[in-house]
Design a protein around this motif. Structure first.
Motif, mmCIF file in Angstrom:
data_model
loop_
_atom_site.group_PDB
_atom_site.id
_atom_site.type_symbol
_atom_site.label_atom_id
_atom_site.label_comp_id
_atom_site.label_asym_id
_atom_site.label_seq_id
_atom_site.Cartn_x
_atom_site.Cartn_y
_atom_site.Cartn_z
ATOM 1 N N SER A 242 -10.878 8.820 -58.955
ATOM 2 C CA SER A 242 -10.831 8.374 -60.338
ATOM 3 C C SER A 242 -10.089 7.049 -60.565
ATOM 4 C CB SER A 242 -10.158 9.464 -61.182
ATOM 5 O OG SER A 242 -9.858 8.995 -62.476
ATOM 6 N N PRO A 243 -10.814 5.988 -60.925
ATOM 7 C CA PRO A 243 -10.140 4.738 -61.290
ATOM 8 C C PRO A 243 -9.214 4.898 -62.493
ATOM 9 C CG PRO A 243 -12.466 4.326 -60.831
ATOM 10 C CD PRO A 243 -12.280 5.810 -60.874
ATOM 11 N N LEU A 244 -9.587 5.781 -63.438
ATOM 12 C CA LEU A 244 -8.726 5.998 -64.596
ATOM 13 C C LEU A 244 -7.396 6.623 -64.188
ATOM 14 C CD1 LEU A 244 -11.008 7.241 -67.524
ATOM 15 C CD2 LEU A 244 -9.715 5.118 -67.404
ATOM 16 N N ARG A 245 -7.459 7.589 -63.270
ATOM 17 C CA ARG A 245 -6.222 8.214 -62.803
ATOM 18 C C ARG A 245 -5.334 7.181 -62.104
ATOM 19 N NH1 ARG A 245 -8.105 11.583 -58.999
ATOM 20 N NH2 ARG A 245 -7.402 10.301 -57.267
ATOM 21 N N LYS A 246 -5.948 6.373 -61.268
ATOM 22 C CA LYS A 246 -5.182 5.364 -60.522
ATOM 23 C C LYS A 246 -4.599 4.310 -61.458
ATOM 24 C CE LYS A 246 -7.979 5.989 -56.337
ATOM 25 N NZ LYS A 246 -6.931 6.691 -55.573
ATOM 26 N N SER A 247 -5.395 3.859 -62.438
ATOM 27 C CA SER A 247 -4.903 2.816 -63.345
ATOM 28 C C SER A 247 -3.764 3.315 -64.224
ATOM 29 C CB SER A 247 -6.049 2.290 -64.222
ATOM 30 O OG SER A 247 -6.486 3.283 -65.145
ATOM 31 N N ALA A 248 -3.713 4.646 -64.440
ATOM 32 C CA ALA A 248 -2.633 5.232 -65.242
ATOM 33 C C ALA A 248 -1.380 5.488 -64.413
ATOM 34 C CB ALA A 248 -3.103 6.534 -65.889
ATOM 35 N N GLY A 249 -1.457 5.206 -63.107
ATOM 36 C CA GLY A 249 -0.301 5.416 -62.244
ATOM 37 C C GLY A 249 -0.003 6.868 -61.954
ATOM 38 N N ILE A 250 -1.032 7.733 -62.075
ATOM 39 C CA ILE A 250 -0.852 9.159 -61.798
ATOM 40 C C ILE A 250 -1.076 9.392 -60.309
ATOM 41 C CG2 ILE A 250 -1.708 11.484 -62.261
ATOM 42 C CD1 ILE A 250 -2.543 10.522 -65.031
ATOM 43 N N GLY A 251 -0.062 9.903 -59.643
ATOM 44 C CA GLY A 251 -0.174 10.165 -58.212
ATOM 45 C C GLY A 251 -0.925 11.445 -57.929
ATOM 46 N N GLU A 252 -1.165 11.713 -56.660
ATOM 47 C CA GLU A 252 -1.891 12.916 -56.278
ATOM 48 C C GLU A 252 -1.479 13.349 -54.873
ATOM 49 O OE1 GLU A 252 -3.969 9.598 -54.506
ATOM 50 O OE2 GLU A 252 -3.767 9.958 -56.675
ATOM 51 N N THR A 253 -1.658 14.635 -54.621
ATOM 52 C CA THR A 253 -1.540 15.181 -53.277
ATOM 53 C C THR A 253 -2.950 15.338 -52.743
ATOM 54 O OG1 THR A 253 0.460 16.408 -53.848
ATOM 55 C CG2 THR A 253 -0.766 17.153 -51.910
#
Length: 430
Positions: free
Chosen positions: A194-205
């Motif tokens: 998700s580009p939206l997740r990345k642009s919002a600075g939300i990290g992930e495992t």
């Protein structure tokens, strides 16, 4: 003359402002991602009168072909309730094969199937099937047809999101074709990367399994009678999913290093490998359509919301297909977010009100984290051939079948009707 020039410049400026205003299209919700989860959410919201736009980079017609996606989806009973509640079911009903029985067993390509297995019969928990097997392309086709009937929904595709500006007073989304969308809330349904997740600075495992899913469809001599089979082999689960017209969809989990070898086999040799794992319970097999392969992995976002942003489905979580629950989790995301938004709008609040996003986040996090952990643990437990572990899990499968209360809990989980359920999942309207 000078005054005339000043007037001309002023008029030109006003014309430009007017043009820009016309380009800014106003919505309450913008959904980025026109896949099955994104379109389901958009249809649910628009069906409740909430103005919604869906943006996708692909041409919708390309996503509805057999060549685009050869997979099927196991739509659990609870998810089917959601599709019925938003008015989609009449468009997919003819393509939906009910799952009436589920059989889970250990096996080996050489040794065959263990005599100890777990059997679920849908009549043990009521009259409704556990769920339905539907081809992905059929679901997509139905969603886009239904979308065309909803006045509050615009599908903008193909188009690419060039940038988003999330502010306290709203969200602006700029598209590659120059259009500008203004909304209260933007929803990321744009997949595991998700580009939206990345642009919002939300990290992930996240990590990749050393497994690849090989997917194909076969026809067979005998009727499958609505039986779905999950056969655990040393390399991973081998699922046989009943489809309409005496067909079965196969999801064969294989070691990533070995998958290319199987995929490069001639059709005859590959079919022989399928038959060796499938068994002869449905007679001789024949291929229908091509073979597909998909790398398998796990991903879970650190959070599902940010200022005027909500993530759903694979933008928020990706799980192993071992239990066929991936899209079902996404549909429960859809039902929960749609309910939170609709309830807020009825109270005169914005769709992106912090109480909406907080309610959605807390509602969905436990369910999703549980399934992420459970599917990962099951895959690790069953994707090996160590004798002591094999004997223990076979005994465990047989034991569950002999404890009716425990078995019923597992069956209700398979139906997607456990926990705090949104209205749509309960069969109620938004």
């Amino acid at each position: 003359m000078r005054l005339d020039n000043e007037i001309a410049r002023y008029e030109a400026s006003e014309i430009c402002k007017s043009a820009n205003l016309k380009m800014a299209m106003q919505y309450e919700i913008v959904v980025v991602g026109g896949g099955m989860a994104g379109m389901t959410l958009a249809c649910a919201l628009a069906g409740s009168g909430i103005s919604t736009a869906v943006v996708d980079c692909l041409d919708p017609s390309s996503m509805k072909t057999a060549a685009f996606d050869g997979r099927t989806t196991s739509i659990a009973h609870g998810s089917a309730q959601v599709l019925k509640g938003i008015g989609l079911w009449p468009l997919v009903e003819d393509a939906a094969e009910p799952i009436l029985d589920i059989r889970v067993a250990d096996g080996h390509p050489a040794r065959g199937v263990s005599p100890l297995f777990l059997h679920y019969d849908h009549t043990e928990v009521g009259n409704d099937p556990f769920g339905y097997i539907i081809e992905n392309r059929k679901i997509r086709d139905a969603l886009y047809k239904h979308a065309a009937s909803l006045p509050a929904l615009d599908v903008i595709a193909p188009a690419t999101v060039e940038g988003t500006d999330r502010r306290l007073d709203g969200v602006t989304t700029e598209l590659s074709d120059g259009r500008v969308l203004e909304a209260s809330l933007i929803v990321g349904a744009d997949g595991r990367n998700s580009p939206l997740r990345k642009s919002a600075g939300i990290g992930e495992t996240q990590f990749r399994y050393n497994q690849t899913a090989i997917v194909c469809t076969v026809t067979h001599e005998r009727e499958h009678a609505g039986v779905a089979v999950e056969l655990f082999l040393p390399s991973g689960p081998f699922a046989m999913l009943p489809m309409t017209d005496r067909r079965t969809n196969i999801v064969w989990t294989e070691k990533t290093t070995l998958a290319p070898e199987f995929l490069s086999m001639s059709e005859e040799v590959f079919l022989g490998e399928v038959q060796r794992r499938f068994g002869d319970w449905l007679g001789a097999l024949e291929f229908v359509g091509p073979r597909f392969s998909y790398p398998l992995g796990l991903m879970h976002a650190a959070r599902y919301t940010e200022l005027r942003l909500a993530l759903i489905s694979e933008a928020a979580h990706v799980i192993h297909p071992i239990a066929g629950q991936g899209l079902n989790l996404g549909i429960r995301d859809v039902a929960a977010l749609a309910e939170a938004i609709v309830d807020a709008v009825r109270l005169g609040l914005e769709p992106a009100d912090p109480t909406v996003l907080s309610r959605y986040e807390s509602w969905r996090r436990v369910d999703n984290m549980t399934l992420v952990a459970v599917t990962d643990a099951l895959n690790r437990l069953f994707s090996n051939d160590m004798a002591p572990i094999r004997l223990a899990r076979d005994a465990g499968l047989a034991a569950v079948g002999k404890i009716p209360p425990l078995k019923q809990v597992f069956m209700r989980h398979a139906m997607g009707v456990v926990g705090e359920l949104p209205r749509l999942v309960r069969g109620e309207s938004l």
